[in-house]
Design an enzyme around this catalytic site. Structure first.
Site, PDB file in Angstrom:
ATOM      1  N   GLU A 290      -6.565   6.997  -0.890  1.00  0.00           N
ATOM      2  CA  GLU A 290      -6.557   5.721  -0.073  1.00  0.00           C
ATOM      3  C   GLU A 290      -6.905   4.611  -0.983  1.00  0.00           C
ATOM      4  OE1 GLU A 290      -4.780   5.145   2.593  1.00  0.00           O
ATOM      5  OE2 GLU A 290      -4.237   7.268   2.396  1.00  0.00           O
TER       6      GLU A 290
ATOM      7  N   HIS B  45       1.343   4.469  -2.766  1.00  0.00           N
ATOM      8  CA  HIS B  45       1.675   5.749  -2.654  1.00  0.00           C
ATOM      9  C   HIS B  45       2.917   6.372  -3.387  1.00  0.00           C
ATOM     10  CE1 HIS B  45      -1.978   6.683  -0.266  1.00  0.00           C
ATOM     11  NE2 HIS B  45      -1.609   5.723   0.719  1.00  0.00           N
TER      12      HIS B  45
ATOM     13  N   HIS C 285       1.008  -1.202  -0.176  1.00  0.00           N
ATOM     14  CA  HIS C 285       0.067  -0.013   0.261  1.00  0.00           C
ATOM     15  C   HIS C 285       0.960   1.264  -0.040  1.00  0.00           C
ATOM     16  CE1 HIS C 285      -3.390   2.685   1.486  1.00  0.00           C
ATOM     17  NE2 HIS C 285      -2.451   3.207   2.018  1.00  0.00           N
ATOM     18  N   GLU C 286       1.689   1.229   0.880  1.00  0.00           N
ATOM     19  CA  GLU C 286       2.793   2.354   1.024  1.00  0.00           C
ATOM     20  C   GLU C 286       3.691   2.562  -0.501  1.00  0.00           C
ATOM     21  OE1 GLU C 286       2.193   4.482   2.946  1.00  0.00           O
ATOM     22  OE2 GLU C 286       0.820   3.364   4.467  1.00  0.00           O
TER      23      GLU C 286
END
Length: 289
Positions: A207, A136, A132-133
């Site tokens: 998100e 980003h 997930h990071e």
């Protein structure tokens, strides 16, 4: 594409708000020029210093492969899979379970996790969080959030300075020829609130994309869904306290409870994120790395 357009509009609104309050408070062409200058300086500053500021806010400490071999190998493996340079790895000395990424681009990025998240998440769920990071970073969300936090901070600082000048006699009409009294009042009362709402809206638009990117990178959406549920429960018991301007960087809202529903939440509802991940699970191929 819809999220990218929405993010661009919200960022423009945030910078526009900074310019507008300078115009209303200072008045005339001078106020407009100062506002444009402030917007340019804050954006430029956040471009080059965003990673250092975010890591310092959370007191993140760099770690080597020898100090955290499992975490280091996981970040390396997922970075290779995503075809990006491996970001620097940091650990935050806190038992609050959370994680974030920062940096202006994949070549100048960092991933930070707390001691708490390493203690409570099994490997597959931690992998979902790291992915997930990394998403980003790939999507340049880390730069977007840094710019939003810096501009929002500049708006709040300007409003605070105006408030001080009013309280201590520096806001008389003689000293502020050309300033609009109504603009001054609205700046002090409403500008910081509006900046916060816009900043949090930017965070919420990013998100879902990062969750989807994690699911595709790991091939295991359900693991991230379980991690989000586990992290939300942990955040209620032990929030990760820091500067609220950098709250949107985290993978999960670290402040337990919500005020006025979703308006003041830095993240979408966990239930919505989990539902989106489980729906995506039905669309992905069954092959797992």
């Amino acid at each position: 594409m819809t999220n990218q357009l929405k993010t661009a509009v919200l960022l423009a609104a945030l910078s526009g708000l900074l310019i507008a309050i300078s115009y209303w408070v200072i008045g005339g062409t001078s106020g407009l020029i100062i506002g444009i200058g402030l917007a340019a300086v804050t954006n430029l500053f956040s471009w080059y210093q965003s990673d250092k500021i975010a890591l310092a806010v959370y007191q993140a400490q760099p770690v080597s492969q020898g100090e955290a071999p499992g975490l280091y190998r996981m970040v390396q493996r997922l970075s290779d899979r995503a075809n990006i340079p491996m970001p620097k790895v940091y650990i935050v000395p806190s038992q609050g379970a959370n994680a974030f990424a920062t940096g202006r681009d994949p070549e100048h990025a960092a991933v930070a996790v707390t001691e708490g998240i390493l203690n409570i998440l099994p490997e597959d769920e931690l992998e979902g969080v790291i992915a997930h990071e990394l998403t980003h970073i790939i999507n340049r969300d880390t730069l977007t959030q840094a710019v939003a936090a810096t501009v929002a901070g500049a708006i709040s600082f300007l409003a605070q300075m105006v408030s001080y000048s009013l309280w201590f006699g520096g806001g008389s009409r003689d000293d502020n020829r050309g300033a609009n009294p109504l603009g001054v009042l609205l700046t002090v009362m409403l500008a910081p609130l509006a900046a916060t709402i816009i900043q949090l809206a930017i965070s919420r638009t990013r998100e879902f994309s990062a969750d989807a990117g994690s699911a595709r990178l790991t091939g295991n959406p359900r693991a991230l869904a379980r991690a989000l549920q586990r992290l939300e429960g942990s955040a209620r018991q032990m929030p990760l306290n820091a500067n609220p301007a950098y709250e949107p960087l985290l993978i999960i809202n670290s402040i337990s409870g919500q005020f006025m529903g979703n308006l003041f939440s830095s993240h979408p509802a966990t239930e919505e994120r989990v539902a989106a991940l489980l729906k995506l699970e039905q669309q992905l191929p069954t092959t797992v790395y």
